[in-house]
Motif scaffolding. Structure first.
Motif, mmCIF file in Angstrom:
data_model
loop_
_atom_site.group_PDB
_atom_site.id
_atom_site.type_symbol
_atom_site.label_atom_id
_atom_site.label_comp_id
_atom_site.label_asym_id
_atom_site.label_seq_id
_atom_site.Cartn_x
_atom_site.Cartn_y
_atom_site.Cartn_z
ATOM 1 N N LYS A 30 -8.486 3.231 2.864
ATOM 2 C CA LYS A 30 -7.258 2.725 3.478
ATOM 3 C C LYS A 30 -7.599 1.723 4.562
ATOM 4 N N LEU A 59 13.654 4.921 2.180
ATOM 5 C CA LEU A 59 12.432 4.624 1.410
ATOM 6 C C LEU A 59 11.250 5.409 1.974
ATOM 7 N N ARG A 91 -1.715 9.605 -0.701
ATOM 8 C CA ARG A 91 -0.733 8.594 -1.115
ATOM 9 C C ARG A 91 -1.330 7.186 -1.007
ATOM 10 N N TYR A 92 -1.041 6.382 -1.965
ATOM 11 C CA TYR A 92 -1.380 4.953 -1.884
ATOM 12 C C TYR A 92 -0.352 4.218 -2.739
ATOM 13 N N ALA A 93 -0.258 2.931 -2.505
ATOM 14 C CA ALA A 93 0.695 2.134 -3.295
ATOM 15 C C ALA A 93 0.112 1.988 -4.698
ATOM 16 N N VAL A 110 15.260 -3.238 -2.117
ATOM 17 C CA VAL A 110 13.857 -2.896 -2.323
ATOM 18 C C VAL A 110 13.825 -1.834 -3.424
ATOM 19 N N GLN A 134 5.304 -6.865 -12.302
ATOM 20 C CA GLN A 134 4.451 -5.735 -11.916
ATOM 21 C C GLN A 134 4.591 -4.609 -12.959
ATOM 22 N N LYS A 139 -0.856 1.129 -8.277
ATOM 23 C CA LYS A 139 -0.794 -0.123 -9.062
ATOM 24 C C LYS A 139 -0.689 0.154 -10.552
ATOM 25 N N TYR A 174 15.393 1.341 4.639
ATOM 26 C CA TYR A 174 13.955 1.574 4.748
ATOM 27 C C TYR A 174 13.638 2.968 5.285
ATOM 28 N N GLN A 226 4.009 -1.558 -12.858
ATOM 29 C CA GLN A 226 4.526 -0.258 -12.385
ATOM 30 C C GLN A 226 5.974 -0.037 -12.828
ATOM 31 N N ARG A 241 -6.396 0.336 7.816
ATOM 32 C CA ARG A 241 -5.447 0.530 8.914
ATOM 33 C C ARG A 241 -6.122 0.131 10.214
ATOM 34 N N CYS A 250 5.053 3.516 -5.693
ATOM 35 C CA CYS A 250 4.734 2.163 -5.230
ATOM 36 C C CYS A 250 6.008 1.516 -4.694
ATOM 37 N N PRO A 251 6.082 1.350 -3.367
ATOM 38 C CA PRO A 251 7.222 0.624 -2.810
ATOM 39 C C PRO A 251 7.131 -0.823 -3.241
ATOM 40 N N MET A 252 8.240 -1.491 -3.397
ATOM 41 C CA MET A 252 8.210 -2.815 -4.009
ATOM 42 C C MET A 252 9.255 -3.753 -3.417
ATOM 43 N N GLU A 253 8.745 -4.691 -2.613
ATOM 44 C CA GLU A 253 9.627 -5.779 -2.181
ATOM 45 C C GLU A 253 9.432 -6.997 -3.069
ATOM 46 N N GLY A 254 8.426 -6.921 -3.927
ATOM 47 C CA GLY A 254 8.164 -8.017 -4.863
ATOM 48 C C GLY A 254 9.138 -7.976 -6.017
#
Ligand SMILES: Cc1cc2nc3c(=O)[nH]c(=O)nc-3n(C[C@H](O)[C@H](O)[C@H](O)COP(=O)(O)O)c2cc1C
Length: 216
Positions: A204, A146, A16-18, A186, A73, A20, A143, A75, A206, A161-165
């Motif tokens: 990643k 989410l 998993r990755y956000a 969100v 974005q 783009k 959350y 996405q 971290r 892709c989680p999105m707070e933008g």
């Protein structure tokens, strides 16, 4: 329920990755989406009060309106399902009663047997309302849903892709939520990564485990 092997979990989490870049041609199949919707609906919340609603956007025209108010974005328009996590504002005694009516219908409980529990929950939400914190509390619950959604997606091989933008007020206007009991918080785009998304193979970033986990 048979537990999945630990390696299956860790490899899904590492996969998993956000995302783009989504492949706009790839759509989430109906049965896979149904399982992801189950991940949303079955998410835990404080007292089980579920102060939320999930708006699932697949209509290209609605996605096109949301994109400019999502920091443009890509996405938003290229994903298969764009999920908007909205909070139920002003959770109150009436909401507690709605929840308890559901519990009585599903479990056969009686108002008498739930009276103490009801009193505790009503006191809890009234205290939060009095201190102006009720919507903040509800927003935190969002959350949890989410996180469960993203973990479930990864296990099913669905990218997200989680999105707070996003501009929540503009989302509310577009989705018809302005003036209702719900407000956008969100979003999360879900679908399948494009082969050209270089973030898919990026390492990643971290902090070391010892920085973020303490065994006490
Ligand atoms: C609540 C939340 C909001 C985020 N908002 C955005 C966003 O608007 N756009 C975006 O591309 N990534 C967004 N991200 C993704 C993070 O930047 C990403 O998870 C973080 O950099 C770690 O990378 P990874 O998820 O690929 O491991 C968000 C993540 C979270 C949890």
């Amino acid at each position: 329920m048979s537990p999945v092997p630990t390696t299956q979990l860790t490899s899904a989490l590492d996969w998993r990755y956000a995302t783009k870049q989504f492949d706009p041609a790839k759509k989430i199949p109906g049965d896979t989406w149904a399982a992801l919707e189950h991940a949303l609906v079955s998410a835990p919340s404080s007292f089980g009060l579920q102060p939320w609603k999930f708006f699932v956007v697949t209509n290209p025209e609605v996605k096109a309106k949301l994109r400019p108010v999502s920091w443009n974005q890509p996405q938003v328009t290229d994903c298969s399902h764009h999920v908007v996590f909205a909070v139920r504002k002003g959770v109150n005694e009436a909401h507690v009663d709605r929840f308890l009516a559901r519990q009585m219908a599903l479990r056969g409980d009686t108002p008498e047997s739930l009276a103490g529990y009801r009193g505790m929950m009503v006191g809890f939400v009234n205290n939060l309302s009095a201190s102006g914190q009720i919507d903040t509390w509800a927003t935190k619950q969002i959350y949890v849903a989410l996180g469960q959604f993203m973990a479930a997606a990864a296990l099913l091989g669905v990218d997200a892709c989680p999105m707070e933008g996003i501009n929540p007020a503009a989302y509310d206007d577009i989705l018809g939520l302005t003036g209702t009991e719900f407000a956008s918080v969100v979003a999360c785009s879900a679908g399948y990564r494009a082969a050209t998304d270089k973030y898919a193979t990026a390492k990643k970033v971290r902090f070391p485990v010892s920085d973020v986990v303490a065994h006490v």
